[in-house]
Write a protein that holds these residues in place. Structure first.
Motif, PDB file in Angstrom:
ATOM      1  N   ILE A  84     -15.951  73.150  27.771  1.00  0.00           N
ATOM      2  CA  ILE A  84     -17.132  73.147  26.903  1.00  0.00           C
ATOM      3  C   ILE A  84     -16.867  73.986  25.670  1.00  0.00           C
ATOM      4  CG2 ILE A  84     -19.556  73.837  26.754  1.00  0.00           C
ATOM      5  CD1 ILE A  84     -19.742  73.233  29.763  1.00  0.00           C
ATOM      6  N   GLY A  85     -16.397  75.205  25.882  1.00  0.00           N
ATOM      7  CA  GLY A  85     -16.051  76.074  24.757  1.00  0.00           C
ATOM      8  C   GLY A  85     -17.142  77.054  24.425  1.00  0.00           C
ATOM      9  N   ASP A  86     -16.831  78.329  24.515  1.00  0.00           N
ATOM     10  CA  ASP A  86     -17.788  79.385  24.193  1.00  0.00           C
ATOM     11  C   ASP A  86     -17.834  79.580  22.681  1.00  0.00           C
ATOM     12  OD1 ASP A  86     -19.361  81.600  24.025  1.00  0.00           O
ATOM     13  OD2 ASP A  86     -18.051  82.911  25.199  1.00  0.00           O
ATOM     14  N   PRO A  87     -19.014  79.442  22.065  1.00  0.00           N
ATOM     15  CA  PRO A  87     -19.100  79.617  20.614  1.00  0.00           C
ATOM     16  C   PRO A  87     -19.113  81.075  20.169  1.00  0.00           C
ATOM     17  CG  PRO A  87     -21.270  79.124  21.495  1.00  0.00           C
ATOM     18  CD  PRO A  87     -20.300  79.025  22.651  1.00  0.00           C
ATOM     19  N   SER A  88     -19.249  82.011  21.107  1.00  0.00           N
ATOM     20  CA  SER A  88     -19.371  83.428  20.756  1.00  0.00           C
ATOM     21  C   SER A  88     -18.175  83.893  19.941  1.00  0.00           C
ATOM     22  CB  SER A  88     -19.496  84.281  22.017  1.00  0.00           C
ATOM     23  OG  SER A  88     -20.590  83.875  22.797  1.00  0.00           O
ATOM     24  N   GLY A  89     -18.453  84.469  18.781  1.00  0.00           N
ATOM     25  CA  GLY A  89     -17.400  85.013  17.941  1.00  0.00           C
ATOM     26  C   GLY A  89     -16.548  83.989  17.231  1.00  0.00           C
ATOM     27  N   LYS A  90     -16.920  82.716  17.304  1.00  0.00           N
ATOM     28  CA  LYS A  90     -16.116  81.652  16.690  1.00  0.00           C
ATOM     29  C   LYS A  90     -16.844  81.092  15.467  1.00  0.00           C
ATOM     30  CE  LYS A  90     -12.987  81.852  19.900  1.00  0.00           C
ATOM     31  NZ  LYS A  90     -13.543  83.062  20.539  1.00  0.00           N
ATOM     32  N   THR A  91     -16.073  80.736  14.456  1.00  0.00           N
ATOM     33  CA  THR A  91     -16.645  80.158  13.246  1.00  0.00           C
ATOM     34  C   THR A  91     -16.613  78.634  13.264  1.00  0.00           C
ATOM     35  OG1 THR A  91     -14.495  80.316  12.146  1.00  0.00           O
ATOM     36  CG2 THR A  91     -16.021  82.169  11.875  1.00  0.00           C
ATOM     37  N   SER A  92     -15.872  78.070  14.219  1.00  0.00           N
ATOM     38  CA  SER A  92     -15.816  76.617  14.351  1.00  0.00           C
ATOM     39  C   SER A  92     -15.609  76.278  15.826  1.00  0.00           C
ATOM     40  CB  SER A  92     -14.684  76.018  13.508  1.00  0.00           C
ATOM     41  OG  SER A  92     -13.428  76.539  13.908  1.00  0.00           O
ATOM     42  N   GLU A  93     -15.819  75.021  16.154  1.00  0.00           N
ATOM     43  CA  GLU A  93     -15.733  74.609  17.544  1.00  0.00           C
ATOM     44  C   GLU A  93     -14.288  74.631  18.033  1.00  0.00           C
ATOM     45  OE1 GLU A  93     -17.640  71.129  20.443  1.00  0.00           O
ATOM     46  OE2 GLU A  93     -17.850  71.035  18.263  1.00  0.00           O
ATOM     47  N   ARG A  94     -14.116  75.034  19.295  1.00  0.00           N
ATOM     48  CA  ARG A  94     -12.786  75.052  19.880  1.00  0.00           C
ATOM     49  C   ARG A  94     -12.236  73.639  19.985  1.00  0.00           C
ATOM     50  NH1 ARG A  94     -11.536  79.763  22.895  1.00  0.00           N
ATOM     51  NH2 ARG A  94     -13.309  81.169  23.238  1.00  0.00           N
ATOM     52  N   GLU A  95     -10.923  73.545  19.918  1.00  0.00           N
ATOM     53  CA  GLU A  95     -10.277  72.254  20.157  1.00  0.00           C
ATOM     54  C   GLU A  95     -10.480  71.863  21.621  1.00  0.00           C
ATOM     55  OE1 GLU A  95      -5.777  70.301  20.063  1.00  0.00           O
ATOM     56  OE2 GLU A  95      -6.166  72.277  19.184  1.00  0.00           O
ATOM     57  N   ARG A  96     -10.817  70.616  21.851  1.00  0.00           N
ATOM     58  CA  ARG A  96     -11.081  70.170  23.207  1.00  0.00           C
ATOM     59  C   ARG A  96      -9.807  70.188  24.038  1.00  0.00           C
ATOM     60  NH1 ARG A  96     -13.583  64.316  25.199  1.00  0.00           N
ATOM     61  NH2 ARG A  96     -13.732  64.881  27.423  1.00  0.00           N
ATOM     62  N   LEU A  97      -9.912  70.690  25.263  1.00  0.00           N
ATOM     63  CA  LEU A  97      -8.775  70.769  26.168  1.00  0.00           C
ATOM     64  C   LEU A  97      -8.916  69.734  27.269  1.00  0.00           C
ATOM     65  CD1 LEU A  97      -8.578  74.662  26.618  1.00  0.00           C
ATOM     66  CD2 LEU A  97      -7.227  73.247  25.066  1.00  0.00           C
ATOM     67  N   SER A  98      -7.816  69.094  27.628  1.00  0.00           N
ATOM     68  CA  SER A  98      -7.844  68.133  28.725  1.00  0.00           C
ATOM     69  C   SER A  98      -7.931  68.871  30.045  1.00  0.00           C
ATOM     70  CB  SER A  98      -6.596  67.250  28.697  1.00  0.00           C
ATOM     71  OG  SER A  98      -5.445  68.026  29.031  1.00  0.00           O
ATOM     72  N   ALA A  99      -8.335  68.162  31.083  1.00  0.00           N
ATOM     73  CA  ALA A  99      -8.435  68.773  32.412  1.00  0.00           C
ATOM     74  C   ALA A  99      -7.076  69.257  32.894  1.00  0.00           C
ATOM     75  CB  ALA A  99      -9.030  67.767  33.395  1.00  0.00           C
ATOM     76  N   ASP A 100      -6.012  68.523  32.577  1.00  0.00           N
ATOM     77  CA  ASP A 100      -4.669  68.927  33.006  1.00  0.00           C
ATOM     78  C   ASP A 100      -4.241  70.230  32.336  1.00  0.00           C
ATOM     79  OD1 ASP A 100      -4.483  66.726  34.640  1.00  0.00           O
ATOM     80  OD2 ASP A 100      -3.301  65.523  33.211  1.00  0.00           O
ATOM     81  N   VAL A 101      -4.535  70.356  31.055  1.00  0.00           N
ATOM     82  CA  VAL A 101      -4.180  71.579  30.333  1.00  0.00           C
ATOM     83  C   VAL A 101      -4.967  72.767  30.885  1.00  0.00           C
ATOM     84  CG1 VAL A 101      -4.325  72.762  28.103  1.00  0.00           C
ATOM     85  CG2 VAL A 101      -3.453  70.424  28.220  1.00  0.00           C
ATOM     86  N   VAL A 102      -6.249  72.563  31.132  1.00  0.00           N
ATOM     87  CA  VAL A 102      -7.075  73.636  31.684  1.00  0.00           C
ATOM     88  C   VAL A 102      -6.542  74.077  33.046  1.00  0.00           C
ATOM     89  CG1 VAL A 102      -9.362  74.213  32.575  1.00  0.00           C
ATOM     90  CG2 VAL A 102      -9.141  73.007  30.401  1.00  0.00           C
ATOM     91  N   GLU A 103      -6.150  73.125  33.867  1.00  0.00           N
ATOM     92  CA  GLU A 103      -5.622  73.453  35.194  1.00  0.00           C
ATOM     93  C   GLU A 103      -4.325  74.246  35.072  1.00  0.00           C
ATOM     94  OE1 GLU A 103      -5.344  73.935  39.160  1.00  0.00           O
ATOM     95  OE2 GLU A 103      -7.048  73.117  38.060  1.00  0.00           O
ATOM     96  N   GLU A 104      -3.456  73.858  34.150  1.00  0.00           N
ATOM     97  CA  GLU A 104      -2.207  74.591  33.932  1.00  0.00           C
ATOM     98  C   GLU A 104      -2.491  75.998  33.423  1.00  0.00           C
ATOM     99  OE1 GLU A 104       1.906  74.275  31.272  1.00  0.00           O
ATOM    100  OE2 GLU A 104       0.530  72.574  31.377  1.00  0.00           O
ATOM    101  N   ASN A 105      -3.432  76.102  32.486  1.00  0.00           N
ATOM    102  CA  ASN A 105      -3.816  77.419  31.972  1.00  0.00           C
ATOM    103  C   ASN A 105      -4.379  78.301  33.078  1.00  0.00           C
ATOM    104  OD1 ASN A 105      -3.052  76.522  29.457  1.00  0.00           O
ATOM    105  ND2 ASN A 105      -5.137  76.272  28.680  1.00  0.00           N
ATOM    106  N   THR A 106      -5.166  77.692  33.951  1.00  0.00           N
ATOM    107  CA  THR A 106      -5.774  78.440  35.044  1.00  0.00           C
ATOM    108  C   THR A 106      -4.720  79.056  35.942  1.00  0.00           C
ATOM    109  OG1 THR A 106      -7.726  77.018  35.010  1.00  0.00           O
ATOM    110  CG2 THR A 106      -7.345  78.268  37.015  1.00  0.00           C
TER     111      THR A 106
END
Length: 480
Positions: free
Chosen positions: A121-143
């Motif tokens: 989803i992406g936390d907007p806190s402290g950000k000036t623009s929306e985060r780049e969308r991450l795929s489920a596979d990338v999120v799982e690898e990051n996790t």
């Protein structure tokens, strides 16, 4: 956050002792200074505030009056969330982990919540623009990468820093994807949405700043505070969690969680904020700023982490010793006094760098950092001989690494040409003759010199070749 749960010491059990307190709604304010006089766990808040680890609390009156007594009564459960938007945490996240470690050392149970769902989803806190969308596979690898960081740091703390005579709380690393994967969007909104008011959500600073920006705010980002609030509620119901830690930029999200839980259950819960770590220039330390110092070795080596803290300006060292180490405050003061008496020795800087490196990478990581420091800055051949291939590659990240067969009669110019460190022909020969080539920190100006073991080839089979001031090459010699 990941579907699986990581158990590191023992499992957090559900705390059935948490009673639900029916209270009138408390207005949320800031500025708690934790003037505590009670012993044991209540002193924890005062100590953390004095060290600078805690900044604010809410609800302010409740946190001052009730939270110290709550912490003193029975072990509580505290959580902090980390969205896996990269495959490693960084120094900007380390203070949040240290906050959890302080609570665990005081006997409380801690939850590190990985946002396998909320990262998409992406936390907007402290950000000036929306985060780049991450795929489920990338999120799982990051996790997986972040889970490894947290596991390693908690283990290092338990082994190297914790007083074994004191009871240690439990720790769990969870993934919020495990409870969102079964929700449908209609069911989730029907269940949770009725407890949120648009006016309150729109008034959050993180929302207001984005609405005023050129890019505005998407509906996806706007709902982030709902999901974080539900995370707090879920952990409250399953684990009896009543305390959430978060950066000061998370204040609005923490408030949403408090309000949601209070409306649904009537129970009082608490939010504690930690300061955002900034550089000497005032920039937030994080990947968005482009100056991230990572906690995973494959992204920032123990040597680089050690050097980062060793190079901090004098004005930052005392504050960083209080924030990033577990040294008693009296010992910090003694260190600073010694540094003021003899600033050239940089004792406080060295202790800071050593303590943080040991926490993040363990004793072996600290020893590696010192070996690399001696090899690079003190031209220690002995340190070079003790270094592994991995350490050399970490130390010279941009240096080519080549494995070569050591043929009888191999000369200096042969080695240089095989790794393409010098041009072919007379020009390369002349560069060696003119003294532009160094082998294992010693100048070598004889092109036809046959490589000599223990001089040109270290006992670990490595040769560190330098051409000019900055062009390094690492050779691993293999026997024919």
């Amino acid at each position: 956050m990941a579907v699986s749960m990581l158990r590191m010491r023992c499992c957090v059990s559900r705390h059935t002792s948490c009673s639900r307190l029916k209270r009138a709604r408390i207005f949320l304010t800031l500025g708690s200074k934790f003037h505590c006089s009670a012993p044991a766990s209540s002193e924890l808040l005062f100590s953390l505030h004095k060290r600078g680890v805690l900044k604010d609390s809410f609800p302010e009156k409740a946190a001052q009056d009730q939270l110290p007594r709550l912490l003193q009564s029975v072990p509580q459960t505290v959580y902090c969330g980390f969205d896996p938007t990269a495959d490693s945490l960084h120094v900007g996240n380390l203070l949040a982990i240290i906050g959890l470690l302080h609570f665990r050392s005081a006997g409380h149970h801690v939850l590190a919540l990985l946002g396998g769902a909320t990262a998409q989803i992406g936390d907007p806190s402290g950000k000036t623009s929306e985060r780049e969308r991450l795929s489920a596979d990338v999120v799982e690898e990051n996790t997986r990468g972040i889970r490894e960081s947290i596991q390693r740091i908690f283990s290092n703390h338990e082994v190297l820093f914790h007083d074994s005579s004191r009871p240690l709380g439990t720790v769990n690393v969870l993934n919020n994807r495990s409870w969102y994967k079964s929700w449908g969007v209609v069911d989730f909104l029907s269940e949770t949405g009725r407890y949120f008011r648009m006016g309150t959500m729109l008034s959050r600073h993180s929302v207001q700043s984005r609405l005023r920006s050129a890019d505005g705010m998407s509906l996806t980002e706007f709902t982030y505070q709902v999901f974080q609030a539900y995370d707090f509620y879920h952990l409250n119901q399953i684990y009896g969690c009543r305390i959430q830690l978060g950066g000061t930029d998370q204040l609005g999200n923490l408030m949403s969680g408090h309000e949601y839980i209070h409306k649904v259950t009537g129970e009082e819960v608490y939010g504690l904020t930690i300061p955002l770590v900034t550089s000497s220039a005032g920039d937030k330390l994080g990947k968005t700023s482009g100056n991230a110092v990572w906690l995973n070795r494959d992204k920032t080596s123990p040597f680089e982490l050690y050097q980062f803290f060793l190079r901090q300006p004098d004005a930052s060292v005392e504050g960083y010793l209080k924030l990033f180490t577990f040294l008693p405050l009296a010992e910090v003061e003694r260190l600073m006094e010694q540094q003021r008496e003899n600033p050239g020795k940089r004792l406080a800087h060295k202790r800071l760098a050593a303590e943080v490196t040991k926490l993040v990478h363990g004793k072996e990581g600290l020893e590696s950092a010192k070996r690399c420091t001696n090899a690079l800055y003190h031209s220690s051949v002995q340190a070079l001989e003790q270094m592994s291939d991995e350490e050399l590659q970490e130390l010279f990240r941009e240096a080519p690494f080549r494995e070569l067969f050591l043929e009888p009669g191999t000369t200096v110019i042969d080695a240089c040409r095989k790794v393409r460190a010098i041009p072919d022909g007379p020009r390369g020969y002349q560069m060696i003759s003119d003294g532009a080539v160094w082998i294992n920190h010693k100048r070598e100006d004889k092109p036809q010199q046959v490589l000599i073991p223990k001089l040109h080839i270290l006992s670990n089979g490595l040769t560190l070749l330098r051409v000019g001031k900055k062009n390094f090459y690492i050779i691993k010699w293999l026997s024919l």
